[in-house]
Design an enzyme around this catalytic site. Structure first.
Site, mmCIF file in Angstrom:
data_model
loop_
_atom_site.group_PDB
_atom_site.id
_atom_site.type_symbol
_atom_site.label_atom_id
_atom_site.label_comp_id
_atom_site.label_asym_id
_atom_site.label_seq_id
_atom_site.Cartn_x
_atom_site.Cartn_y
_atom_site.Cartn_z
ATOM 1 N N LEU A 1 0.845 -1.185 -0.024
ATOM 2 C CA LEU A 1 0.051 -0.026 -0.122
ATOM 3 C C LEU A 1 0.879 1.349 0.063
ATOM 4 C CD1 LEU A 1 -2.927 0.887 0.168
ATOM 5 C CD2 LEU A 1 -2.497 1.263 2.761
ATOM 6 N N ASP A 2 0.576 2.209 -0.995
ATOM 7 C CA ASP A 2 1.259 3.451 -0.961
ATOM 8 C C ASP A 2 2.728 3.272 -1.259
ATOM 9 O OD1 ASP A 2 -1.304 4.598 -0.395
ATOM 10 O OD2 ASP A 2 -0.786 4.944 1.553
ATOM 11 N N GLU A 3 3.039 2.161 -1.664
ATOM 12 C CA GLU A 3 4.614 2.031 -1.851
ATOM 13 C C GLU A 3 5.070 1.738 -3.435
ATOM 14 O OE1 GLU A 3 6.923 2.186 0.399
ATOM 15 O OE2 GLU A 3 5.986 1.393 2.357
#
Lengths: 284, 284, 284, 284
Positions: A227-229
């Site tokens: 996530l969000d990476e």
């Protein structure tokens, strides 16, 4: 006329620009754009070429086959080859926030984005009115913990049916599963409302306010299992100060989100983004 | 090892990247950087190449001769060829403002700019103390209307004696004559304290304050016969508001001037600036 | 004439601006600046006032006493009262990076910062040459794990002896102890070379490069017991792209660090920073 | 409850904040916002106050009368007094460019702007489809040299009939007459697609491209008799480089125009803009 966009990366070595441009010339191609970059630390070569072919019997499939035969193994080369005249087809995923949706539909109506948007998918019914205003099919697929797998299967089916090239999470307030992500590698763009990697996760404007930052940001990135990476495509910021409330952060952030998401989509559909490792090369 | 930087521009035509990279390869050169740009409106091709030559008997003069023979006439090509390992020699022209001078000398002392600064010239004696702090020869050459021609002749003589590659007007408060300019084409960089073309001429911060702008800027450019009209190399801006006085504009502007001038010098000494008409191509 | 700067914060309530300005008027003060802010979420009132007193027998001590008597308990008010004409005394802490040091000393020599810098402290001898150039005493105090406590005791002694108002960690590559920090609450400003809270800790440019961000930043903040977690005073950013190496990030970052640190120092010495919780109110 | 916004400016003098806040307190007002600014060069005092009145029999007219009696003559004070709960009514003027129109209608539909938009006026029929999508009356009033006076008379009539508070020229490609302007002083906001005062007049992106600037901008300002010379409300910029064509400038500029115009409208409708001479004070 046919036009191609070719993106390649491979271990750097002498003469590579010459060899590849030579290949295109031999096929009667006219190179109208060439940008290359060498990552000196990693010793990797990146190139983006646009070429036009006027020969009436030019065949993209044949070009690709010959290109692969000549370079793929020998140069340990990875490539993406696109018909530059194909109009990309986008599916927009939304929930309740409408600002990115209005922005993208407005841009498309203005002719600013050259895409087809045959599909808006939402886990909430609220934004159907927006879709209707722009005459775009709206598919309401509710998602609960229990129904998530079935909902995603339904989403995937519709995406396939509509021959979607790019999925845009335009403030879609659901985490998509790893399974879903794995089916659309580097084909899902998300807009995160912070200057990543600061403020990963939920409620980043609140976290930014709490921390007392003097600048807030937004980040568009490809969605990966983490996530969000995922690889960052574009970021932008705006100044804030103590006079601004969380609500002001959110309002200012909306403009960032709209612009950053639109820029990322534009770069992607023009095939200017080359993902390498967890980073992106964005050609000019 | 020898290293060259080659900048070229010529009317665009098919196969030009291939032909020139081929030429360098034949001379046993290893291309470590290549950036090209095509101005589609004007149909002009621009390229910057860095190449290394390991052959002990490589001769820059011979390379240049062969390059000219092969390309200059045939391609209507203009080129600049540099020994990339030569350390550029700068003359700084100053008057009374010391912030750009301190900044450039500090950067050079830090090893941030890789240049020699054998000479500071000023029409006022005030900044000799700064030159002394950094152990740099300071030449005070007063300029009046009556003495201007003689003063410039003296300046030119010293510049020639010191084999200066680049003249930097670091807030030099004198207009240099057309004759002076004509002797150092694209070798004089000025910093103007406005966002050109807004606020040409004297007292731009006062003019910006008067106009009530919400953003102020600074611009570095090559000096040409037309005041503040030369090719722009770099610009930067900062926000202002009604709370700021003219004095605040000036203070904020100092940081802009320092950064913009330093960036322009850096681009120039790395041979990343190609002047074309009255514009610049700034390679990455 | 005497001039004061008064910073206050207290629970918000009706009529507070009126009451306090009234108090100053009664003391024959002329308010030349007033800025107030109300945090509506927390219901806290903040105000900064500059006032001039022409009466020859004006006494700052007496003013303070009467102010405290009238407001402190009744309004649950916290205040800071400064003699606005006192020139702040700074101690600069450095290690091996010299760009912030050159920048601050250049600004001070230019008259841009109105401070005294009676002291540069370093855990390395390298930058003594810079101190000498600007005729500022340089104190080399090496710090090892074993000697840290003694070294800090020595630092504190010199700071006290020199009546230092503000300690500036100008790329000082040592973590100061909680004990040291506790002695100089909101009197130590650090420059961190990232856009906090992203990339806390060591080697932030390398981390930013690794993450593939499109923007890098710098942050100045008050030093607290938690590393890189203190109240943020100022932040600034610059764009980067795939063409930039870590080394380019570092070079671009230097300009950010210089500007952000200088802005923070300027805001602090002009008493425009009010720390509240772990955040700052920065008055205009 | 009633809520007022009060903007004042007058020659600076001692005690003015106290006196006016005292006046509001006496009327049982609760000041929820106060921002003041003193232009030290011109010695002018500016203040913006928001106050709430809970008394059921509070009368705005009576408040205004008493305020005028007490201050107007004595303080040579100019003021604007608004019912802060009144929802402003906007007329949008457009021609053929639709991006600002889509943007403003999208923002309004999102609830981001709290305004009524009862009217879109255009000198071309093209954008009626956009108005229809958002269910807003569209009035096509063609303008030729011969019909201009009549057309403006018609525009004015409709504006009056619709009780319009603010006219927004959202890329309206017609110069409005001095007579028209004089009827709506500081009630017409224009978006100019350059960083004023650079590139006044037609085709600013082309002019910017021609000049070779490295940054382009957009400016929102009140319309006055002098074209592009009115008080500036907001400006924003974006970087460009040699890789960008005029068409790229135009595309990048669209985002600037949208954001800058929206910010200006927001500041105006929240009564945060105070025009003074040819400049604006923009309260926080």
């Amino acid at each position: 006329m046919q036009k191609i966009t070719l993106l390649i990366n491979c271990p750097d070595r002498k003469g590579i620009v010459t060899t590849i441009t030579q290949f295109i010339l031999e096929k009667q191609g006219n190179i109208v754009y060439l940008d290359q970059h060498v990552d000196r630390e990693e010793r990797v070569f990146f190139m983006r070429v646009e070429a036009e072919f006027d020969e009436p019997d030019f065949s993209l499939a044949q070009f690709e086959k010959q290109f692969v035969d000549q370079f793929e193994a020998d140069y340990q080369l990875k490539y993406q080859l696109y018909d530059a005249l194909h109009k990309p087809r986008l599916a927009l995923f939304v929930s309740k926030y409408d600002h990115c949706l209005y922005d993208l539909l407005g841009r498309n109506a203005s002719g600013e984005l050259e895409v087809e948007i045959p599909l808006i998918i939402s886990n909430h019914p609220d934004l159907e009115i927006v879709a209707k205003r722009f005459d775009i099919p709206f598919k309401f697929i509710p998602v609960t913990k229990a129904t998530k797998a079935a909902a995603e299967a339904e989403q995937i089916r519709i995406i396939r049916d509509n021959k979607i090239d790019l999925i845009v999470l335009a403030r879609y307030m659901q985490i998509v599963s790893n399974d879903f992500v794995s089916q659309f590698k580097h084909q899902i763009i998300n807009i995160h409302h912070s200057f990543l990697p600061a403020f990963i996760g939920a409620k980043p404007y609140h976290a930014a306010f709490e921390r007392g930052v003097k600048i807030i940001g937004a980040t568009s990135h490809y969605v990966t299992a983490d996530l969000d990476e995922g690889p960052i495509i574009e970021q932008e910021i705006v100044r804030v100060s103590h006079v601004h409330s969380v609500q002001d952060f959110i309002l200012k952030g909306r403009d960032l989100e709209k612009v950053v998401l639109a820029r990322a989509i534009k770069a992607h559909i023009e095939h200017k983004v080359l993902v390498y490792g967890n980073k992106t090369v964005i050609f000019a």
